[in-house]
Design a protein around this motif. Structure first.
Motif, short mmCIF file in Angstrom:
data_model
loop_
_atom_site.label_atom_id
_atom_site.label_comp_id
_atom_site.label_asym_id
_atom_site.label_seq_id
_atom_site.Cartn_x
_atom_site.Cartn_y
_atom_site.Cartn_z
N GLU A 122 -6.42 7.69 2.71
CA GLU A 122 -6.48 6.22 2.66
C GLU A 122 -5.14 5.62 2.24
O GLU A 122 -4.38 6.25 1.50
CB GLU A 122 -7.55 5.79 1.63
N TYR A 123 -4.90 4.39 2.71
CA TYR A 123 -3.79 3.60 2.17
C TYR A 123 -4.25 3.08 0.81
O TYR A 123 -5.28 2.43 0.72
CB TYR A 123 -3.43 2.45 3.10
N ARG A 124 -3.50 3.34 -0.21
CA ARG A 124 -3.90 2.95 -1.57
C ARG A 124 -3.20 1.64 -1.94
O ARG A 124 -1.96 1.57 -1.96
CB ARG A 124 -3.52 4.04 -2.57
N PRO A 125 -3.97 0.61 -2.25
CA PRO A 125 -3.35 -0.72 -2.42
C PRO A 125 -2.74 -0.96 -3.79
O PRO A 125 -3.13 -0.34 -4.78
CB PRO A 125 -4.56 -1.65 -2.22
N ASP A 153 -2.55 -1.45 -9.54
CA ASP A 153 -2.07 -0.39 -8.65
C ASP A 153 -3.12 0.70 -8.61
O ASP A 153 -3.50 1.26 -9.65
CB ASP A 153 -0.74 0.16 -9.20
N TRP A 169 -1.09 -4.71 -5.85
CA TRP A 169 -0.75 -6.12 -5.72
C TRP A 169 -0.43 -6.70 -7.08
O TRP A 169 -0.75 -6.08 -8.12
CB TRP A 169 -1.88 -6.91 -5.05
N THR A 226 5.58 -3.01 1.11
CA THR A 226 5.36 -4.16 0.22
C THR A 226 5.75 -5.44 0.95
O THR A 226 6.78 -5.49 1.63
CB THR A 226 6.23 -4.05 -1.05
N ALA A 246 0.84 -1.20 0.00
CA ALA A 246 0.00 0.00 0.00
C ALA A 246 0.87 1.25 0.00
O ALA A 246 1.96 1.27 0.58
CB ALA A 246 -0.91 0.00 1.23
N TRP A 247 0.33 2.28 -0.65
CA TRP A 247 0.94 3.60 -0.59
C TRP A 247 0.49 4.28 0.69
O TRP A 247 -0.70 4.28 1.02
CB TRP A 247 0.49 4.45 -1.78
N ASP A 248 1.43 4.85 1.39
CA ASP A 248 1.12 5.57 2.61
C ASP A 248 0.47 6.92 2.24
O ASP A 248 0.92 7.56 1.28
CB ASP A 248 2.44 5.82 3.35
N LYS A 286 5.90 3.66 0.71
CA LYS A 286 5.03 2.52 0.42
C LYS A 286 5.58 1.27 1.10
O LYS A 286 6.78 1.16 1.34
CB LYS A 286 4.86 2.28 -1.08
#
Lengths: 749, 141
Positions: free
Chosen positions: A262-265, A292, A267, A742, A244-246, A740
Motif C-alpha cells: 500500500e501507499y502509506r499516507p 504519518d 499529511w 509530497t 505518500a510513501w511508495d 515518497k
C-alpha cells in the motif's frame, strides 16, 4: 511602503522645535557615500534615509540611550547605541560593510555575535529559511542531510565523523535554539521534532569543537537554530502538505507486512502569524500538526507542536524576547528490523521458542507518548554605545509515557521518564575599541531526570547533573586584514553526590584576508563532553542488556583546522564561492558503546585515544542572471581507534552532497538534491549478536527532486524524495526512507 | 552520473537460507538438582563451539528450545524453525540462578563428534543423555 513612509513623515513633522538630532554620513568601507540608507531608532517608527552624499539628519524628541540601526540594500546592517540629551546634536558617521554575492550570509554561532560568514575563522554552513521551505522541511533532519559533512544516523547527528551509532544515547553535537542549549534531560537523541521549523530564519552548523564557547555537548559541533525576526507588515501563512510513501521495491519485503503493497499516507498543516502590534511590541506564533502512517509496521506518529515568541522593547535600550514552545507526540518507534529479508517488521529478541502473543508489540519497537515544553526568555540591556549585556533563562521539560501493548493506553509516568533541564546565563558584550570586542559570561544549568531506565550512583532514580560555567571570548583586529580570536571556558559538573568533573577549554583562531574577499583561517581548540545521563546510568535488560558505568570519564578532544574561504566573479558565467578545510581531531577517553564480556552486557566505556583526520571542500555557484544556482560539498574522513589500530565504527570515508536550483520557465522553479555516503569502513557487530543482519550496511545514494510555482499569495510545490528508489539503512537494522511523493500548498498574506 | 550511482538500488533482501527442524529425545540419569537450582532447562544448539559464557550473547547463531520438563526420567524437545546450517555444540542447558549467564551444560549431543546439520525442510533427530552426577566441563576443552 508608501503608507509606512507617510507615517514616518507625519512623525517627523510633529517633532518639537527644540528636538535632539543626530547627523552624519553613511559610507561604504571604501569611503563611497551610500544614498538611500535607512537610519532608524530601534523599537520606534522614527527614521530617515540618507541623501545622495550619504548624509542624514534625524530629529526626535526622545532623550536618553537609543539604538540606531543603519541598513542599506547590499550592505550588512550596523547598530550604534548613543545617548540623546535634550536640545543637543550628535554627529555620527558610519561605515557599512558591503555584501558580496554568495557570501552575504550572517552567522552568530562562531563568536556569540552577528558577523559575516566570510570573516568567520571556523567552519560553518548555513541553511536559510528558503532552503527549508523549498524542501518542505517538516523535521529538521531532512534538511540537515543536505549539509556538507553532516550525516544523520537515526536521530543522532554525526558532524565530520565525530559520532557513530550510539543507540540514541549521548550526542557530540549540541543543538541550540536562539543560542540556548536544547538537549533533552533524558538524552534521547537530539530533539529535532521540538523545533518550530516554520519559524526558522536560518540554521547554522558549526563543524568542530565548540566547547570553548558552549561547553559540554559541543565536542563534535553545534547546530544553532535561529528563529525569525518580526516582518515589517503582519504576515499570515498557512502551509499544508500531503503525500505518500511508495511501497518498497522488493516483493519479499512487501510480502512480509500486510500493508507492504500500500501507499502509506502522511499529511500535515502549519499555521503561523507574525505582526508588530506597536513600535515597542510584536509577536509571532505557529502551530503544526502532522500525521504519518509510516513506511514500516509500527512507525506511525502524530505530532503537534505550537510556538510563540514575543518581542517587547519598553525603552529603546531595553529588550525582552520570550519564546515558548509545546510539543505532544504519540509514536511507534521502530528500533530494529526482524531481518534483512523482513525489513518492514520490527524484530523480537527472544530466548528460545517462547510462547509469544502475536498481537503484542515486539521489543524491536517502542510506543510512547511524549510531551515537551520549552521556555526561553532573553533580556537585553544597552548600557552605552559600546556596552550591553544579556540575561538568558531556559527551561526544557519532558514527560515520556510508554503505551500499553494491548490497549494502547498510556502507562503511568513512573514507568516512563520525567525530566527537566533549566538554568540561566549572563553574557556581557563590550567593544573597548573599534578593533576589539570582548564577550564574557557565566551560566548555571541543572538536569533533573526520573526514569525507570536510569539507576544513579546514589541508588536513586532521580538524578541531577548541575553545571556551572564561565567563559570569555576576545576578538582583536590586528590590521585591516588580520583578525585574531581567543577564548576560554571553565565548566564544572556535579556527577553525583560524591563526584564532580571540571574542564578548561581554550581556543585560538585567526583569519587573514590575503586577497579581497578571500580568507585563510587557522583554528585550534579543546573540546570536552561529560557523559550523558543515559550513557552513565542506563541499566536495563528489557531490549538489550545494558549496564550502567559509574566510572565513565568525560571525553576530551583537541582540534586543529586550516581552511580557505572566498568568493570570486566569473564574468558572464556568474559568481562562485569556495570553502576548503583540512582538519585533525584527536580524542581522549572517547566514549563508545561496547559489549563488555566481563559485564555480560553492553556498556558505555572510555576507549582511550581516537583520531579523525579529514578534509572538506564546498563550492557554490550562481549564474549572472541569478536564475541557476548549484552547490556541492565533499568530505573525506580517516579515523583510527589508537589502541586497536582499527577504524572507528560507523564512520563513512566519503560523504558528498550536491544541490541544483533553477528558474526553468516564468514562475516555475526546479530543484534537486543528491547525497552520497559511503558504506562505513568498519561496522561494530555486537548489535548483530541479537539482531539478525544488523551488520549489513550499504552506501547511501539518494536523489530528491522538486518543482514549484507561485501565483500571488499561493505557492504550489511537488516533491519526490529518493526518486531513484535506492534502499539503504539509516542506522543498523533500520531501513532508510524509501521513495515518497509530497504536494505542498502555501498561502501567505 | 547520479543515475549511474543509484542504478543498483542498494540494499536487497538476501537469499532465503531456509529452515528445518530439530527433534530429540533426552534420557536423565542420577539425582535431579534441587528446585532452587532449576530456574530453567532447555535444549540449545550452537553453530559454533563456545569458549566463554559471553558466547551466550550470540543469539543469532544458536537455536533454543522451549523450557523442558524437569524431575522426569526422559523427555523430548522440538525446534520447528531452525536455521539451515551445521551445528557444532549442542546439548541440554540448565539455568542454576536467575541470571542470563548462570547457565551450564548438563548433557551434550556426542554422536558424530557432536556435529549435525539441518537442511531446508528436513528434520534432524538426535538423542542426548544427561547424567547429573557427571556433567560436562564448560567451556569445552
Amino acid at each position: 511602503m508608501v503608507r509606512v513612509s507617510t507615517y514616518l513623515l507625519a512623525i517627523l513633522m510633529t517633532v518639537p522645535l527644540h528636538a535632539q538630532s543626530v547627523t552624519g554620513r553613511v559610507r561604504a568601507e571604501d569611503g563611497v557615500p551610500i544614498s538611500g540608507a535607512h537610519v532608524i531608532i530601534e523599537g520606534t517608527s522614527i527614521g530617515v534615509a540618507s541623501n545622495l552624499e550619504g548624509r542624514y539628519v534625524l530629529e526626535t524628541d526622545i532623550t536618553g540611550p537609543v539604538v540606531l540601526t543603519f541598513s542599506a540594500v547590499g550592505f550588512f546592517r550596523e547598530q550604534r547605541v548613543i545617548r540623546l540629551i535634550a536640545g543637543t546634536e550628535v554627529e555620527l558617521d558610519v561605515e557599512l560593510r558591503e555584501k558580496v554575492i554568495l557570501a552575504d550570509e550572517v552567522v552568530v554561532t562562531a563568536s556569540r555575535r552577528e558577523q559575516p560568514l566570510l570573516s568567520v575563522p571556523v567552519s560553518i554552513s548555513v541553511l536559510s529559511a528558503d532552503d527549508l521551505t523549498r524542501r518542505n522541511t517538516i523535521v529538521l533532519d531532512d534538511a540537515l542531510r543536505t549539509v556538507s559533512g553532516v550525516q544523520i544516523l537515526g536521530n543522532q547527528i554525526n558532524i565530520r565523523g565525530s559520532s557513530g551509532f550510539a543507540y540514541n544515547t549521548g550526542s557530540r553535537v549540541l543543538l541550540m535554539l536562539d543560542g540556548m542549549p536544547l538537549l533533552t534531560p533524558d538524552s534521547d537523541g537530539i530533539p529535532l521534532e521540538a523545533l518550530p521549523t516554520s519559524e526558522i530564519e536560518r540554521v547554522e552548523v558549526l563543524k568542530g569543537p565548540g566547547s570553548a564557547l558552549y561547553g559540554s555537548g559541543a565536542l563534535g559541533g553545534v547546530i544553532n537554530v535561529i528563529t525569525r525576526d518580526l516582518p515589517d507588515v503582519p504576515t499570515t501563512t498557512v502551509r499544508s502538505f500531503a503525500g505518500a510513501w511508495d511501497p518498497v521495491r522488493h516483493k519479499v519485503w512487501r510480502d512480509g507486512w500486510k500493508h507492504g503493497d500500500e501507499y502509506r499516507p502522511f499529511w500535515g498543516v502549519a499555521l503561523s502569524h507574525a505582526e508588530r502590534r506597536s513600535p515597542t511590541f510584536g509577536w509571532w506564533t505557529s502551530a503544526t500538526f502532522r500525521r504519518d502512517a509510516g513506511f514500516t509496521a509500527l512507525s506511525g506518529r502524530d505530532v503537534f507542536h505550537a510556538f510563540a515568541k514575543t518581542i517587547w522593547r519598553p525603552k529603546p535600550s531595553y529588550k525582552l524576547d520570550v519564546l515558548i514552545g509545546l510539543m505532544a507526540r504519540q509514536r511507534d518507534n521502530f528500533i530494529f528490523w526482524k531481518s534483512a529479508r523482513d525489513v518492514l517488521n520490527p524484530g523480537r529478541v527472544t530466548f528460545g521458542e517462547e510462547e509469544v502473543d502475536p498481537d503484542s508489540t515486539p521489543n524491536g519497537a517502542l510506543d510512547d507518548f511524549v510531551r515537551q515544553i520549552t521556555l526561553l526568555p532573553v533580556f537585553t540591556h544597552f548600557l552605552g554605545p559600546t556596552l550591553f549585556y544579556e540575561i538568558k533563562l531556559r527551561a526544557f521539560g519532558t514527560l515520556v509515557q510508554p503505551l500499553d501493548d494491548e490497549t494502547g493506553d498510556r502507562k503511568k509516568l513512573s514507568e516512563g521518564t520525567v525530566g527537566a533541564r533549566y538554568g540561566g546565563e549572563f553574557q556581557g558584550n563590550w567593544i573597548p575599541s573599534p578593533n576589539r570586542r570582548v564577550v564574557i559570561g557565566f551560566s548555571r544549568d541543572a538536569i533533573t531526570t526520573r526514569s525507570s531506565f536510569f539507576v544513579t550512583g546514589d541508588g536513586d532514580e532521580l538524578g541531577g547533573q548541575p553545571e556551572i560555567a564561565a567563559f570569555a571570548h576576545i576578538e582583536e583586529k590586528l590590521s585591516k586584514t588580520l583578525h585574531l580570536v581567543g577564548g576560554l571556558r571553565y565548566d564544572h559538573y556535579r556527577i553525583d553526590s560524591s563526584e564532580s568533573e571540571s574542564s578548561l577549554s581554550p581556543k585560538v583562531s585567526m583569519a587573514y584576508e590575503w586577497f579581497p574577499n578571500n580568507i585563510i583561517r587557522v583554528a585550534w581548540g579543546y573540546g570536552f563532553r561529560v557523559p550523558s545521563f543515559a550513557e552513565r546510568f542506563t541499566d536495563n535488560r528489557d531490549y538489550l542488556p545494558i549496564v550502567r558505568n559509574l566510572e565513565l570519564k568525560p571525553e576530551r578532544s583537541q582540534s586543529v583546522e586550516l581552511g580557505v574561504r572566498g568568493v570570486g566573479e566569473l564574468g558572464r558565467l556568474g559568481s562562485i564561492s569556495w570553502d576548503l578545510a583540512a582538519f585533525r581531531n584527536t580524542y581522549q577517553n572517547f566514549i563508545e558503546p561496547r559489549l563488555v564480556i566481563a559485564e555480560r552486557a553492553f556498556q558505555f566505556i572510555n576507549l582511550g585515544e581516537a583520531r579523525v583526520i579529514g578534509s572538506e571542500t564546498q563550492l557554490k555557484w550562481q549564474s549572472s542572471s541569478g536564475k541557476i544556482a548549484a552547490s556541492a560539498g565533499y568530505t573525506f574522513l580517516s579515523t583510527e581507534e589508537k589502541s586497536s589500530g582499527d577504524e572507528l565504527p560507523f564512520r563513512p570515508r566519503h560523504h558528498f552532497v550536491a544541490t541544483l536550483e533553477a528558474a526553468v520557465f516564468g514562475p516555475i522553479r526546479a530543484g534537486a538534491d543528491f547525497r552520497y555516503t559511503s558504506e562505513p569502513e568498519r561496522v561494530e557487530t555486537d548489535f548483530a549478536r541479537f539482531v539478525t543482519d544488523a551488520e549489513i550496511m550499504v552506501d547511501t545514494r539518494v536523489l530528491d527532486l522538486r518543482l514549484s510555482t507561485e501565483h500571488g499569495p499561493l505557492k504550489l510545490a511537488v516533491l519526490i524524495n529518493n526518486v531513484l528508489e535506492y534502499h539503504y539503512v539509516d542506522r543498523p537494522a533500520l531501513l532508510g526512507q524509501p521513495r515518497k511523493f509530497t504536494v505542498q500548498v502555501t498561502w501567505t498574506r | 552520473m547520479v543515475l549511474i550511482a543509484a542504478c543498483d538500488h542498494g540494499l536487497q533482501p538476501p537469499a532465503d537460507a531456509g529452515i528445518g527442524s530439530i527433534r530429540g529425545s533426552i534420557t536423565y540419569l542420577g539425582e535431579w538438582p534441587p528446585e532452587t537450582e532449576l530456574n530453567d532447562l532447555r535444549f540449545v544448539a550452537m553453530r559454533f563451539v563456545p569458549t566463554d559464557t559471553a558466547d551466550f550473547f550470540r543469539l543469532n547463531e544458536m537455536e533454543i528450545s522451549a523450557p523442558l520438563a524437569t524431575n522426569v526420567e526422559s523427555g523430548v524437545f522440538a525446534i520447528n524453525s531452525a536455521q539451515v546450517g551445521t551445528y557444532f555444540y549442542s546439548g541440554i542447558a540448565q539455568q542454576f540462578e536467575d541470571n542470563l549467564f548462570s547457565w551450564r551444560p548438563v548433557g551434550l549431543y556426542t554422536a558424530n563428534s557432536g556435529i549435525f546439520s539441518v537442511s531446508r525442510g528436513e528434520t534432524v533427530s538426535i538423542s542426548i543423555v544427561v547424567d547429573f552426577q557427571d556433567i560436562p566441563i564448560f567451556p569445552p576443552q
